[in-house]
Design an enzyme around this catalytic site. Structure first.
Site, PDB file in Angstrom:
ATOM      1  N   ARG A 255       0.834  -1.229   0.000  1.00  0.00           N
ATOM      2  CA  ARG A 255       0.000   0.000   0.000  1.00  0.00           C
ATOM      3  C   ARG A 255       0.853   1.256   0.000  1.00  0.00           C
ATOM      4  O   ARG A 255       0.444   2.305   0.469  1.00  0.00           O
ATOM      5  CB  ARG A 255      -0.962   0.019   1.190  1.00  0.00           C
ATOM      6  CG  ARG A 255      -2.026  -1.073   1.128  1.00  0.00           C
ATOM      7  CD  ARG A 255      -3.239  -0.746   1.978  1.00  0.00           C
ATOM      8  NE  ARG A 255      -4.125  -1.897   2.053  1.00  0.00           N
ATOM      9  CZ  ARG A 255      -4.023  -2.837   2.978  1.00  0.00           C
ATOM     10  NH1 ARG A 255      -3.102  -2.749   3.916  1.00  0.00           N
ATOM     11  NH2 ARG A 255      -4.842  -3.866   2.974  1.00  0.00           N
TER      12      ARG A 255
ATOM     13  N   LYS B  38       1.982  11.358 -11.190  1.00  0.00           N
ATOM     14  CA  LYS B  38       1.064  10.471 -11.908  1.00  0.00           C
ATOM     15  C   LYS B  38       1.793   9.195 -12.267  1.00  0.00           C
ATOM     16  O   LYS B  38       2.859   9.223 -12.892  1.00  0.00           O
ATOM     17  CB  LYS B  38       0.570  11.136 -13.184  1.00  0.00           C
ATOM     18  CG  LYS B  38      -0.579  12.079 -12.982  1.00  0.00           C
ATOM     19  CD  LYS B  38      -1.165  12.395 -14.355  1.00  0.00           C
ATOM     20  CE  LYS B  38      -2.280  13.394 -14.258  1.00  0.00           C
ATOM     21  NZ  LYS B  38      -2.833  13.667 -15.599  1.00  0.00           N
TER      22      LYS B  38
ATOM     23  N   GLU C 152       7.220  18.308 -25.320  1.00  0.00           N
ATOM     24  CA  GLU C 152       6.670  18.632 -23.991  1.00  0.00           C
ATOM     25  C   GLU C 152       7.352  19.877 -23.413  1.00  0.00           C
ATOM     26  O   GLU C 152       6.747  20.602 -22.628  1.00  0.00           O
ATOM     27  CB  GLU C 152       6.823  17.446 -23.034  1.00  0.00           C
ATOM     28  CG  GLU C 152       6.057  16.189 -23.452  1.00  0.00           C
ATOM     29  CD  GLU C 152       4.602  16.156 -22.966  1.00  0.00           C
ATOM     30  OE1 GLU C 152       4.162  17.105 -22.284  1.00  0.00           O
ATOM     31  OE2 GLU C 152       3.911  15.157 -23.263  1.00  0.00           O
TER      32      GLU C 152
ATOM     33  N   LYS D 139       5.889  22.612 -14.570  1.00  0.00           N
ATOM     34  CA  LYS D 139       4.970  21.523 -14.240  1.00  0.00           C
ATOM     35  C   LYS D 139       4.708  21.487 -12.742  1.00  0.00           C
ATOM     36  O   LYS D 139       3.569  21.305 -12.297  1.00  0.00           O
ATOM     37  CB  LYS D 139       5.516  20.189 -14.724  1.00  0.00           C
ATOM     38  CG  LYS D 139       4.579  19.044 -14.378  1.00  0.00           C
ATOM     39  CD  LYS D 139       4.749  17.814 -15.233  1.00  0.00           C
ATOM     40  CE  LYS D 139       3.645  16.814 -14.901  1.00  0.00           C
ATOM     41  NZ  LYS D 139       3.744  15.592 -15.696  1.00  0.00           N
TER      42      LYS D 139
ATOM     43  N   GLU E   9      -5.545  16.769 -10.111  1.00  0.00           N
ATOM     44  CA  GLU E   9      -6.190  17.020 -11.399  1.00  0.00           C
ATOM     45  C   GLU E   9      -7.683  17.239 -11.278  1.00  0.00           C
ATOM     46  O   GLU E   9      -8.480  16.593 -11.931  1.00  0.00           O
ATOM     47  CB  GLU E   9      -5.914  15.856 -12.374  1.00  0.00           C
ATOM     48  CG  GLU E   9      -6.162  16.256 -13.811  1.00  0.00           C
ATOM     49  CD  GLU E   9      -5.717  15.195 -14.797  1.00  0.00           C
ATOM     50  OE1 GLU E   9      -5.625  14.031 -14.430  1.00  0.00           O
ATOM     51  OE2 GLU E   9      -5.433  15.558 -15.945  1.00  0.00           O
TER      52      GLU E   9
ATOM     53  N   ARG F 149      -4.664  21.521 -13.338  1.00  0.00           N
ATOM     54  CA  ARG F 149      -3.692  20.548 -13.822  1.00  0.00           C
ATOM     55  C   ARG F 149      -4.033  20.060 -15.215  1.00  0.00           C
ATOM     56  O   ARG F 149      -3.159  19.626 -15.964  1.00  0.00           O
ATOM     57  CB  ARG F 149      -3.590  19.367 -12.847  1.00  0.00           C
ATOM     58  CG  ARG F 149      -2.528  18.362 -13.264  1.00  0.00           C
ATOM     59  CD  ARG F 149      -2.093  17.477 -12.130  1.00  0.00           C
ATOM     60  NE  ARG F 149      -1.086  16.524 -12.583  1.00  0.00           N
ATOM     61  CZ  ARG F 149      -0.362  15.788 -11.793  1.00  0.00           C
ATOM     62  NH1 ARG F 149      -0.509  15.853 -10.498  1.00  0.00           N
ATOM     63  NH2 ARG F 149       0.531  14.953 -12.295  1.00  0.00           N
TER      64      ARG F 149
ATOM     65  N   ASN G  90      -2.549  18.892 -20.141  1.00  0.00           N
ATOM     66  CA  ASN G  90      -3.006  18.006 -21.207  1.00  0.00           C
ATOM     67  C   ASN G  90      -3.097  18.699 -22.554  1.00  0.00           C
ATOM     68  O   ASN G  90      -3.605  18.127 -23.514  1.00  0.00           O
ATOM     69  CB  ASN G  90      -4.368  17.415 -20.835  1.00  0.00           C
ATOM     70  CG  ASN G  90      -4.272  16.495 -19.642  1.00  0.00           C
ATOM     71  OD1 ASN G  90      -3.314  15.754 -19.502  1.00  0.00           O
ATOM     72  ND2 ASN G  90      -5.250  16.563 -18.766  1.00  0.00           N
TER      73      ASN G  90
ATOM     74  N   HIS H 100      -2.954  16.718 -25.623  1.00  0.00           N
ATOM     75  CA  HIS H 100      -3.031  15.305 -25.252  1.00  0.00           C
ATOM     76  C   HIS H 100      -4.345  14.639 -25.644  1.00  0.00           C
ATOM     77  O   HIS H 100      -4.382  13.429 -25.823  1.00  0.00           O
ATOM     78  CB  HIS H 100      -2.785  15.132 -23.755  1.00  0.00           C
ATOM     79  CG  HIS H 100      -1.333  15.237 -23.391  1.00  0.00           C
ATOM     80  ND1 HIS H 100      -0.578  16.361 -23.644  1.00  0.00           N
ATOM     81  CD2 HIS H 100      -0.470  14.341 -22.819  1.00  0.00           C
ATOM     82  CE1 HIS H 100       0.669  16.167 -23.231  1.00  0.00           C
ATOM     83  NE2 HIS H 100       0.764  14.956 -22.721  1.00  0.00           N
TER      84      HIS H 100
ATOM     85  N   HIS I 189      -3.602  11.493 -27.547  1.00  0.00           N
ATOM     86  CA  HIS I 189      -3.944  10.149 -27.072  1.00  0.00           C
ATOM     87  C   HIS I 189      -4.812   9.403 -28.077  1.00  0.00           C
ATOM     88  O   HIS I 189      -4.670   8.190 -28.249  1.00  0.00           O
ATOM     89  CB  HIS I 189      -4.653  10.235 -25.715  1.00  0.00           C
ATOM     90  CG  HIS I 189      -3.718  10.465 -24.563  1.00  0.00           C
ATOM     91  ND1 HIS I 189      -4.154  10.804 -23.301  1.00  0.00           N
ATOM     92  CD2 HIS I 189      -2.381  10.373 -24.477  1.00  0.00           C
ATOM     93  CE1 HIS I 189      -3.120  10.940 -22.501  1.00  0.00           C
ATOM     94  NE2 HIS I 189      -2.025  10.692 -23.186  1.00  0.00           N
TER      95      HIS I 189
ATOM     96  N   HIS J 250       4.714   9.012 -27.977  1.00  0.00           N
ATOM     97  CA  HIS J 250       3.845   9.935 -27.238  1.00  0.00           C
ATOM     98  C   HIS J 250       4.109  11.402 -27.595  1.00  0.00           C
ATOM     99  O   HIS J 250       3.176  12.162 -27.901  1.00  0.00           O
ATOM    100  CB  HIS J 250       4.028   9.704 -25.734  1.00  0.00           C
ATOM    101  CG  HIS J 250       3.264  10.657 -24.881  1.00  0.00           C
ATOM    102  ND1 HIS J 250       1.887  10.628 -24.782  1.00  0.00           N
ATOM    103  CD2 HIS J 250       3.664  11.683 -24.082  1.00  0.00           C
ATOM    104  CE1 HIS J 250       1.473  11.589 -23.968  1.00  0.00           C
ATOM    105  NE2 HIS J 250       2.530  12.246 -23.523  1.00  0.00           N
TER     106      HIS J 250
END
Lengths: 380, 380
Positions: free
Chosen positions: A130, A152, A194, A235, A245, A249, A253, A256, A260, A275
């Protein structure tokens, strides 16, 4: 960003002030050689290094040795390179190996590699027992400026990229910019997309700086350290405002949602599209879509495209090798993206360079009209 | 706990004050009939109900209908009953089904079942889209008093139980105590072991109450609601002090270090041993180990054992059907437990009933001596 830069600053520190999850990002040439000392300072008794077979062969043994010399029990967990490794099966493999290595709650998982390794190892660190601490040693430009900052982590599902994961902040990030000297040019460009993104979001001065200094970034001069550090600062600033997010945030994207969808259509086949290339095309589409909607000038959209073309990045749907599918496939790919909210599409649009904003509730019909226009315009 | 109890309080509310993760636990007979209204009040647009084939056949359709009547898009994800379902494979199945159901960040995963379903569904909710909200509708006594409170979710690894997971608090818990009327007596007893645990940890008055009122708990009188609510209150109080198990929360592991080792040895085969039975034996061993070390009186250890025997629970290693392995196997099972810290064993020991404490750095040799003594003592 227009401050003067020291011509040869050895190590730049970017602090990410997230309360009890605060951490430092160190950026500099040759940092890997100091990794043993810097990681040992975290006070763990053991570390499991997760790496891929390419990066591991180059740097894995040396890092393990350096840690052992400082009294840490170190082991290496090797995964296959490539996006396909961000799978449930790899998660099981890595988690079980971390447990096998008897990594306890105060110990460390170290991600040594690019974004795939960072996302997978970070997720395993988030869920093994955990949650154990982890360290990012990003070895690609993309991971140095993007995936190693912000917490992330995750894997891909058959329903889409990064749809399963956790928010789990690293305890330390070591970005050795000398490692990029041997990066294939295509990966370097993809990571650079990026970098440019941070200028496009909210820092027109940094976009100016990129137009003037990109050659130094690629060549490995002090501009490279500065580009990586400034990207991390940008960032980090967004992440601190909105760690999970729920708002701002989403600006990260930019490019993106389209990107994506293209990645899905090309089945995450890096031979066709990586990517950062998807993001490059996606950012150009986001600016042209903004112009199409009358939000920003066509000149700004053109200027974005021109800079990305200059560094050798793709900028149009037609640049995708093997084709980009149909408009319906693109729309379907966007609708499945996890940034869907209440059935409507959310895009990051722009009123100009450095003036991006989150646009909720964009009607599908408008996206469809834009894509049809885009395809027709570039066919001629 | 010695306050007077209302003889027929319909619904007891236990608030868990965890800041922006605060939530309510409702305890009462017949709550499932109100689940549609209470869950709809959370404001989601869709819900995926995760349940096992036994519980789903009884209550799944009715819950889905109730949600749909209130305007939620509801779907049902059915898994096999039993501990083997807490696996990586099930995590993949449930996550992908949650994504397939287009559950977005504001939507819900509902765990309808016992601890296995709650742990698995909660973990899937924690990682699908990096976290969606979830609701616990626990249908066993064990899950009502233990696993649905506190936010621990997870699956088992080949290295041990619950070794992979996340801390993810529910948004709401609905404990319908009428569902326990049809629970097999063995499961009822197993859950009751965790009820008794809360008295043994830090509430001698509640242990007195258990000795006096256990028959009402089993029979389904108002004592049952009170026992469930008091257990939730006690667990919530510990969780609020130490959400991420860095200190006091370890007290909740009373009986669990021994118990988990027995579960490992019996390979999580519920025909031989279920979790609560392992905990019952483990709590008796913890008290006898405490007496062995001169920390608590033999009388207290005997009193604990007597009450558990009275309700029909196992209390000794020899009570494990098919044997409990060797002392070395037991020690190995304990050493792999995730409560290991810096190589030494951590136990929850007691200075008396209601006086438990976290004991770090217990030497293996002392545990071995105790186990040998225990086996010899009960052989005669």
């Amino acid at each position: 960003m227009a401050a003067a830069r020291a011509p040869d600053a050895p190590v730049i520190t970017v602090h990410v002030p997230l309360g009890d999850r605060a951490y430092d990002i160190f950026v500099g040439r040759g940092l890997l050689g100091e990794a043993g000392a810097r990681i040992a300072a975290l006070g763990a008794r053991a570390a499991a290094i997760v790496t891929d077979s390419n990066v591991g062969a180059l740097y894995g043994g040396a890092l393990a040795d350096a840690l052992q010399q400082r009294g840490l029990r170190a082991s290496i967990i090797t995964v296959a390179p490539g996006e396909a490794t961000k799978s449930y099966a790899s998660l099981e493999t890595v988690c079980d190996a971390v447990l096998e290595a008897r990594i306890e709650r105060g110990d460390l998982v170290i991600a040594l590699g690019g974004g795939v390794v960072g996302d997978l190892a970070g997720f395993a660190a988030a869920v093994a027992r955990r949650g154990v601490r982890f360290v990012q040693v990003p070895t690609s430009l993309l991971s140095q400026v993007d995936s190693s900052v912000g917490g992330k982590t995750g894997i891909n599902s058959r329903h889409g990229k990064n749809l399963v994961g956790a928010f789990h902040q690293p305890s330390l990030v070591l970005a050795d910019t000398a490692l990029l000297d041997t990066l294939p040019i295509r990966e370097m460009r993809a990571g650079y997309a990026e970098v440019v993104k941070y200028g496009l979001i909210d820092d027109a001065g940094f976009f100016d700086w990129c137009e003037a200094n990109w050659q130094g970034v690629f060549a490995g001069g002090p501009e490279r350290n500065e580009a990586v550090a400034q990207s991390c600062r940008a960032k980090a600033a967004v992440v601190v405002r909105d760690e999970r997010e729920e708002g701002d945030r989403a600006l990260l994207n930019l490019g993106h949602t389209f990107g994506h969808a293209l990645e899905r259509i090309t089945r995450y086949d890096s031979a066709r599209l990586v990517h950062g290339e998807g993001v490059a095309i996606g950012m150009c589409l986001a600016f042209r879509f903004s112009a199409f909607l009358g939000l920003c000038s066509a000149d700004d959209a053109t200027r974005v495209e021109r800079h990305l073309v200059t560094v050798g990045l793709p900028t149009r749907l037609q640049d995708v090798p093997g084709g980009f599918g149909t408009v319906d496939e693109l729309l379907d790919g966007m609708a499945q993206d996890k940034k869907v909210k209440a059935g409507a599409l959310t895009f990051i649009l722009a009123r100009g360079i450095g003036q991006s904003f989150v646009a909720h509730g964009i009607e599908i019909a408008k996206v469809r009209a834009f894509l049809n226009h885009e395809i027709a315009a570039t066919r001629t």
